[in-house]
Design a protein around this motif. Structure first.
Motif, short mmCIF file in Angstrom:
data_model
loop_
_atom_site.label_atom_id
_atom_site.label_comp_id
_atom_site.label_asym_id
_atom_site.label_seq_id
_atom_site.Cartn_x
_atom_site.Cartn_y
_atom_site.Cartn_z
N LEU A 1 -8.08 -10.80 -6.24
CA LEU A 1 -9.01 -10.25 -7.22
C LEU A 1 -9.07 -11.13 -8.46
N THR A 2 -7.91 -11.61 -8.92
CA THR A 2 -7.87 -12.49 -10.08
C THR A 2 -8.62 -13.79 -9.81
N LEU B 1 -5.83 -3.98 -9.53
CA LEU B 1 -5.65 -2.57 -9.22
C LEU B 1 -4.17 -2.21 -9.31
N ASP B 2 -3.87 -1.05 -9.88
CA ASP B 2 -2.48 -0.60 -9.82
C ASP B 2 -2.28 0.16 -8.51
N THR C 1 -4.24 3.12 -3.83
CA THR C 1 -3.89 4.13 -2.83
C THR C 1 -4.94 5.24 -2.77
N GLU C 2 -5.31 5.76 -3.93
CA GLU C 2 -6.26 6.87 -3.96
C GLU C 2 -7.65 6.47 -3.51
N LYS C 3 -8.07 5.26 -3.87
CA LYS C 3 -9.44 4.84 -3.58
C LYS C 3 -9.61 4.32 -2.16
N TYR C 4 -8.61 3.61 -1.64
CA TYR C 4 -8.80 2.94 -0.35
C TYR C 4 -7.91 3.48 0.78
N VAL C 5 -6.71 3.91 0.44
CA VAL C 5 -5.77 4.30 1.50
C VAL C 5 -5.89 5.78 1.85
N VAL C 6 -5.87 6.65 0.85
CA VAL C 6 -5.86 8.09 1.11
C VAL C 6 -7.06 8.56 1.94
#
Length: 239
Positions: free
Chosen positions: A180-181, A188-189, A194-199
């Motif tokens: 990303l950099t 991303l933290d 986790t919440e946006k892509y994994v869950v």
């Protein structure tokens, strides 16, 4: 090492005002025992999208699988999970030949107490999250070099491994943030990624596992109002 079982295709058909899940369409309805030879269009069987994929066939992706066993067999919702990053699954020939060859099995880079592993087997039943948008050929051409160079830094030596704080998830997320950099994007933290892509994908996988096991145990599974979210969640790649 044997390939993990991919699982039987799961299908859904309608009868008796219920949605019935099974691995094949029976001649007679398992509920009313009536013949199912002639069905209306709305009662026609449909395939349920399998949220699991052979990770060795996924390119430039984040993979998730149980540390032990497979999702469809051993995973109980509380078992430890292991994550990794795939390479491009390609060999680039000299420029003059203008050729790219796709390998039979891609390599999954992952970090363990033994250091960075480069697995050519063992990820045949994984949840996959693509990391590159279509058309990002420049980044894709450099992907394998970036991944290998990143993996050979001192941060990922075996003695640096800590189960809770410097682990496989640390390795994958740090690599993703490096990409990303490179692209001028915000990092991303762990919670955000986790919440946006994994869950969303693990939630879909959990629903599919429940349907699959119920159909396997009883031969079929019938519901009044099924949750239709067993297909992969929408959303593009990360980078």
């Amino acid at each position: 090492m044997q390939h993990a079982e991919a699982g039987k295709p799961l299908i859904k058909f309608n009868h008796c005002k219920k949605c019935i899940y099974s691995f094949s369409v029976p001649r007679c309805c398992p509920l009313c025992r009536q013949d199912m030879g002639s069905r209306r269009l709305e009662e026609a069987p449909v395939s349920i999208a399998n949220p699991f994929t052979n990770g060795h066939q996924e390119k430039c992706s984040f993979l998730l699988r149980p540390t032990q066993g497979t999702f469809l067999r051993e995973y109980d919702g509380r078992s430890d999970l292991h994550v990794g990053i795939t390479n491009t699954n390609e060999v680039h020939f000299p420029f003059s030949l203008c050729m790219t060859l796709t390998l039979v099995a891609g390599v999954v880079y992952n970090y363990t107490a033994h250091g960075v592993q480069r697995d050519e087997a063992g990820w045949e039943q994984s949840v996959s999250i693509p990391l590159l948008q279509p058309g990002m050929f420049g980044l894709r051409d450099q992907w394998d070099k970036y991944l290998e160079d990143f993996s050979t830094t001192g941060a990922w030596l075996p003695h640096r491994y800590e189960e809770d704080h410097h682990n496989c998830y640390s390795y994958t997320l740090t690599f993703i943030n490096c990409i990303l950099t490179t692209e001028g994007r915000e990092q991303l933290d762990k919670n955000e990624f986790t919440e946006k892509y994994v869950v969303p994908r693990t939630r879909t996988a959990s629903k599919y596992i429940a349907l699959y096991r119920a159909a396997e145990e009883h031969g079929f599974y019938a519901v009044d109002h099924p949750d239709e979210e067993t297909s992969p969640p929408p959303g593009g790649a990360l980078c």
